[in-house]
Design a protein around this motif. Structure first.
Motif, PDB file in Angstrom:
ATOM      1  N   GLY A  89       0.822  -1.217   0.000  1.00 38.61           N
ATOM      2  CA  GLY A  89       0.000   0.000   0.000  1.00 38.61           C
ATOM      3  C   GLY A  89       0.851   1.260   0.000  1.00 38.61           C
ATOM      4  O   GLY A  89       1.742   1.427  -0.838  1.00 38.61           O
ATOM      5  N   GLY A  90       0.582   2.109   0.993  1.00 35.61           N
ATOM      6  CA  GLY A  90       1.303   3.388   1.055  1.00 35.61           C
ATOM      7  C   GLY A  90       2.793   3.220   1.244  1.00 35.61           C
ATOM      8  O   GLY A  90       3.541   4.183   1.098  1.00 35.61           O
ATOM      9  N   SER A  91       3.247   2.020   1.570  1.00 35.58           N
ATOM     10  CA  SER A  91       4.685   1.811   1.765  1.00 35.58           C
ATOM     11  C   SER A  91       5.391   1.441   0.478  1.00 35.58           C
ATOM     12  O   SER A  91       6.601   1.208   0.486  1.00 35.58           O
ATOM     13  N   SER A 138       4.459  -4.412  11.310  1.00 35.90           N
ATOM     14  CA  SER A 138       3.843  -5.716  11.604  1.00 35.90           C
ATOM     15  C   SER A 138       3.037  -6.268  10.438  1.00 35.90           C
ATOM     16  O   SER A 138       2.285  -7.220  10.608  1.00 35.90           O
ATOM     17  N   THR A 139       3.169  -5.686   9.260  1.00 32.71           N
ATOM     18  CA  THR A 139       2.400  -6.171   8.097  1.00 32.71           C
ATOM     19  C   THR A 139       2.941  -7.527   7.667  1.00 32.71           C
ATOM     20  O   THR A 139       4.133  -7.640   7.316  1.00 32.71           O
ATOM     21  N   VAL A 140       2.061  -8.537   7.644  1.00 35.22           N
ATOM     22  CA  VAL A 140       2.542  -9.917   7.465  1.00 35.22           C
ATOM     23  C   VAL A 140       3.218 -10.124   6.108  1.00 35.22           C
ATOM     24  O   VAL A 140       4.212 -10.854   6.010  1.00 35.22           O
ATOM     25  N   GLY A 195       0.119   6.143   6.149  1.00 39.63           N
ATOM     26  CA  GLY A 195       0.701   5.462   4.984  1.00 39.63           C
ATOM     27  C   GLY A 195       0.262   6.048   3.659  1.00 39.63           C
ATOM     28  O   GLY A 195       1.071   6.290   2.763  1.00 39.63           O
ATOM     29  N   ARG A 196      -1.011   6.352   3.534  1.00 38.93           N
ATOM     30  CA  ARG A 196      -1.529   6.826   2.254  1.00 38.93           C
ATOM     31  C   ARG A 196      -0.997   8.214   1.903  1.00 38.93           C
ATOM     32  O   ARG A 196      -1.025   8.632   0.750  1.00 38.93           O
ATOM     33  N   TYR A 197      -0.573   8.966   2.923  1.00 36.47           N
ATOM     34  CA  TYR A 197      -0.111  10.353   2.722  1.00 36.47           C
ATOM     35  C   TYR A 197       1.406  10.450   2.802  1.00 36.47           C
ATOM     36  O   TYR A 197       1.961  11.541   2.954  1.00 36.47           O
ATOM     37  N   ALA A 276      -9.675   5.380  -2.128  1.00 36.65           N
ATOM     38  CA  ALA A 276     -10.535   4.262  -1.711  1.00 36.65           C
ATOM     39  C   ALA A 276     -10.355   3.950  -0.232  1.00 36.65           C
ATOM     40  O   ALA A 276     -11.324   3.745   0.502  1.00 36.65           O
ATOM     41  N   GLU A 277      -9.094   3.918   0.228  1.00 43.83           N
ATOM     42  CA  GLU A 277      -8.864   3.551   1.624  1.00 43.83           C
ATOM     43  C   GLU A 277      -9.159   4.711   2.573  1.00 43.83           C
ATOM     44  O   GLU A 277      -9.492   4.511   3.738  1.00 43.83           O
ATOM     45  N   SER A 278      -9.085   5.951   2.072  1.00 45.33           N
ATOM     46  CA  SER A 278      -9.388   7.109   2.924  1.00 45.33           C
ATOM     47  C   SER A 278     -10.889   7.332   3.064  1.00 45.33           C
ATOM     48  O   SER A 278     -11.363   7.721   4.128  1.00 45.33           O
ATOM     49  N   ASP A 368     -11.669  -1.249   8.312  1.00 40.92           N
ATOM     50  CA  ASP A 368     -12.141  -2.553   7.831  1.00 40.92           C
ATOM     51  C   ASP A 368     -11.027  -3.426   7.270  1.00 40.92           C
ATOM     52  O   ASP A 368     -11.248  -4.607   7.004  1.00 40.92           O
ATOM     53  N   VAL A 369      -9.858  -2.861   7.094  1.00 39.69           N
ATOM     54  CA  VAL A 369      -8.742  -3.690   6.606  1.00 39.69           C
ATOM     55  C   VAL A 369      -8.448  -4.780   7.624  1.00 39.69           C
ATOM     56  O   VAL A 369      -8.177  -5.929   7.287  1.00 39.69           O
ATOM     57  N   GLU A 370      -8.583  -4.424   8.873  1.00 40.56           N
ATOM     58  CA  GLU A 370      -8.270  -5.355   9.970  1.00 40.56           C
ATOM     59  C   GLU A 370      -9.152  -6.601   9.895  1.00 40.56           C
ATOM     60  O   GLU A 370      -8.711  -7.708  10.151  1.00 40.56           O
ATOM     61  N   PHE A 468      -4.367  -5.279  -3.388  1.00 41.16           N
ATOM     62  CA  PHE A 468      -5.575  -4.436  -3.355  1.00 41.16           C
ATOM     63  C   PHE A 468      -6.195  -4.407  -1.953  1.00 41.16           C
ATOM     64  O   PHE A 468      -6.973  -3.515  -1.630  1.00 41.16           O
ATOM     65  N   LEU A 469      -5.824  -5.410  -1.129  1.00 40.01           N
ATOM     66  CA  LEU A 469      -6.379  -5.410   0.235  1.00 40.01           C
ATOM     67  C   LEU A 469      -5.951  -4.154   0.991  1.00 40.01           C
ATOM     68  O   LEU A 469      -6.615  -3.733   1.941  1.00 40.01           O
ATOM     69  N   HIS A 470      -4.851  -3.548   0.553  1.00 42.48           N
ATOM     70  CA  HIS A 470      -4.339  -2.319   1.190  1.00 42.48           C
ATOM     71  C   HIS A 470      -4.761  -1.089   0.397  1.00 42.48           C
ATOM     72  O   HIS A 470      -4.188  -0.020   0.542  1.00 42.48           O
TER      73      HIS A 470
END
Ligand SMILES: O=P(O)(O)OC[C@H]1O[C@](O)(CO)[C@@H](O)[C@@H]1O
Length: 549
Positions: A89-91, A138-140, A195-197, A276-278, A368-370, A468-470
């Motif tokens: 994702g943002g990373s 901690s992102t798997v 992350g997104r910013y 989308a995630e924001s 909701d990602v969690e 896409f999950l992120h």
């Protein structure tokens, strides 16, 4: 010198005219620039108070540049010229755009597909520096990728820690473990930027700088643009774009985004996650739908769609290729924007903050990602066998779950199942293709997106899993439950062990897919799961079957 253009037509223009006066009354732009965390309501205050560092990060970011340049030169002196970035994702999305636009090589590892990961560690490992980027630490996916790449380095006789660079938040588990392990360098990012910013923080800058991108002009353009976006002015493009995307009534919640000749390569994928995630929460939100030039969504108009064209502003003198594309866009409800990359990053970040306020949601969390992560962990721990019986057609297994409109339909063949899924696509909804395969070597699969859109007569998104999950994953689950889902998974020739973890990549990606499918089904939406028992034969069968529909 930065450049930035924004043109609004139809409903986009109308929304800006209706909403900008109120934003000016509230002095939204200047208060945002002053990091006023009360702009999004009481419920969002706590998170917003920790997430506004992106409006004044330039001094801190500039201080990173000499360190990044020195490290790049040091590594080059050791023959280390290949940068692999492990991040989700943002990373990883911003570095991918920065490097593609700058024309420098960056290998982004944001997949848990065994074939994809094996291809990354199977080449030039001796010339590779691994950048591990994770705010939380901690992102798997990122942790697994780190373990695998470091193991490959060790097996090649390389001191893995001396070829590992970490970007993380201060005090994260990754910061602690990296210091103990003695990695090459640890860049602690600004914890007040989500992350997104984070495009212009260490997350965007370290991998891009190591890969050779020019970061000075990126930061200069962004800083110059932010000064404009901080003005309480009716022509402020951040206010106007935010109002255009978040303030239409009724809400045009699908943003069909097309690159119309812009030099900003892959910017759509970054915009997709940011928006989308924001915004996809509390049953509302905006879904970016990334399409190619001339694809079906551009030849249809719909009252829940806004078209966004990313243009080459330097060629806007009427001779540019984008004007050809412009003629192909049927919709009269349009956003057309272009400019330098730093300017675009700031424009869309401000616009997303504005849209979040107009939509009444907190643009800085991703609640909701969690739920998908928890479901995946449950699948991993319990080694749950597939929950539903599969029908087999040729090289594919077919499963349906969620809405009975699909589970009660005839899905005995792949063709029947796809037809049944298309029948469930709502007139106010969308179809999401979620492909847990290898986006570097199986990109021909993306061709089904446009075909399915033509058949459904509705917008279709295409996301590689678990990437896409992120990104759109938050909207699927937290936004309005109006989606229909085609999930594609596959067997892999080989599997990849994850050192010191109780699972392999094949187990992990299967759990991520099964977990997400279950959460979507629990929200009552139709989910068609197509599993390729034979990867190549199944891929061919799927592509051919869609073509023949
Ligand atoms: O940088 P981290 O903490 O590994 O998170 C990666 C991504 O996962 C999310 O936290 C959830 O999707 C994103 O917001 C973030 O960009």
């Amino acid at each position: 010198m930065s450049s930035l253009s924004l043109t609004l037509t139809g409903a986009a223009r109308e929304a800006a005219e209706n909403q900008v006066p109120g934003l000016l009354d509230h002095e939204f732009a200047s208060r945002l620039a002053a990091k006023d965390h009360t702009l999004w309501g009481v419920e969002a205050e706590d998170e917003a108070s920790k997430r506004l560092g992106w409006v004044d990060l330039f001094e801190g970011s500039r201080q990173l540049l000499p360190q990044i340049t020195a490290l790049r030169e040091e590594l080059a002196g050791e023959g280390v010229t290949r940068v692999v970035l492990a991040g989700m994702g943002g990373s990883s999305l911003a570095p991918e755009v920065i490097c593609a636009t700058a024309g420098v090589e960056l290998t982004v590892l944001d997949s848990t597909d065994p074939q994809h990961v094996a291809s990354v560690i199977g080449a030039d490992i001796e010339k590779t520096v691994l950048v591990v980027s994770s705010k939380s630490g901690s992102t798997v996916e990122t942790d697994s990728q780190r373990r695998i790449v470091q193991q490959a380095m060790t097996e090649a006789g390389i001191d893995a820690q001396s070829r590992t660079v970490i970007v993380t938040d201060p005090g994260s588990p990754l910061a602690k473990s990296s210091a103990e392990a003695g990695v090459r360098a640890v860049f602690e990012a600004d914890p007040t930027v989500g992350g997104r910013y984070s495009a212009l923080t260490a997350f965007g800058l370290v991998p891009s700088g190591l890969a050779g991108a020019d970061l000075e002009s990126l930061l200069d353009d962004a800083e110059e643009t932010l000064a404009i976006l901080a003005e309480d002015d009716a022509d402020n493009p951040g206010l106007r774009l935010g109002a255009a995307i978040g303030g239409t009534t009724p809400l045009r919640n699908k943003l069909v985004v097309v690159d119309a000749g812009s030099p900003l390569l892959g910017l759509g994928a970054w915009i997709e996650q940011l928006i989308a995630e924001s915004t996809g929460k509390n049953g509302t939100g905006l879904l970016p739908v990334i399409v190619g030039d001339g694809e079906p969504e551009l030849h249809r108009d719909a009252d829940d769609v806004l078209t966004v064209q990313i243009i080459d502003v330097d060629a806007e003198d009427g001779t540019s290729v984008d004007n050809d594309v412009a003629d192909l866009v049927v919709s009269s409800h349009k956003v057309r924007t272009g400019g330098s990359l730093g300017a675009q990053f700031m424009l869309w970040e401000v616009a997303t903050a504005v849209a979040g306020a107009l939509l009444g949601i907190n643009p800085f969390d991703q609640p909701d990602v969690e739920s998908a992560k928890v479901a995946a962990r449950g699948m991993l721990d319990a080694e749950t066998p597939e929950s539903t019986e599969a029908e087999v057609d040729g090289a594919v297994e077919i499963r349906t779950l969620g809405s009975s409109a699909l589970t009660d339909a005839d899905t005995a063949s792949l063709q029947a199942a796809l037809k049944a899924l298309l029948e469930t696509v709502r007139q106010d909804g969308y179809l999401a293709v979620m492909a847990y395969l290898d986006r570097t070597s199986e990109h021909e699969l993306e061709s089904i997106r446009a075909q399915l859109s033509s058949l459904a007569g509705r917008p279709v998104t295409f996301g590689w899993g678990p990437r896409f999950l992120h990104s759109t994953g938050q909207f699927h689950k937290g936004g309005p439950h109006i989606g229909a889902f085609l999930q594609i998974t596959t067997e892999s020739e080989g599997d990849v062990e994850v050192p010191d973890r109780p699972f392999t990549l094949a187990k992990l990606i299967a759990a991520q897919a099964a977990g997400d499918a279950q959460v979507l089904a629990d929200h009552g939406m139709p989910v068609l799961r197509v599993h390729l028992q034979d990867r190549q034969a199944g891929l061919t069968q799927l592509i051919d079957t869609v073509e023949a529909l």
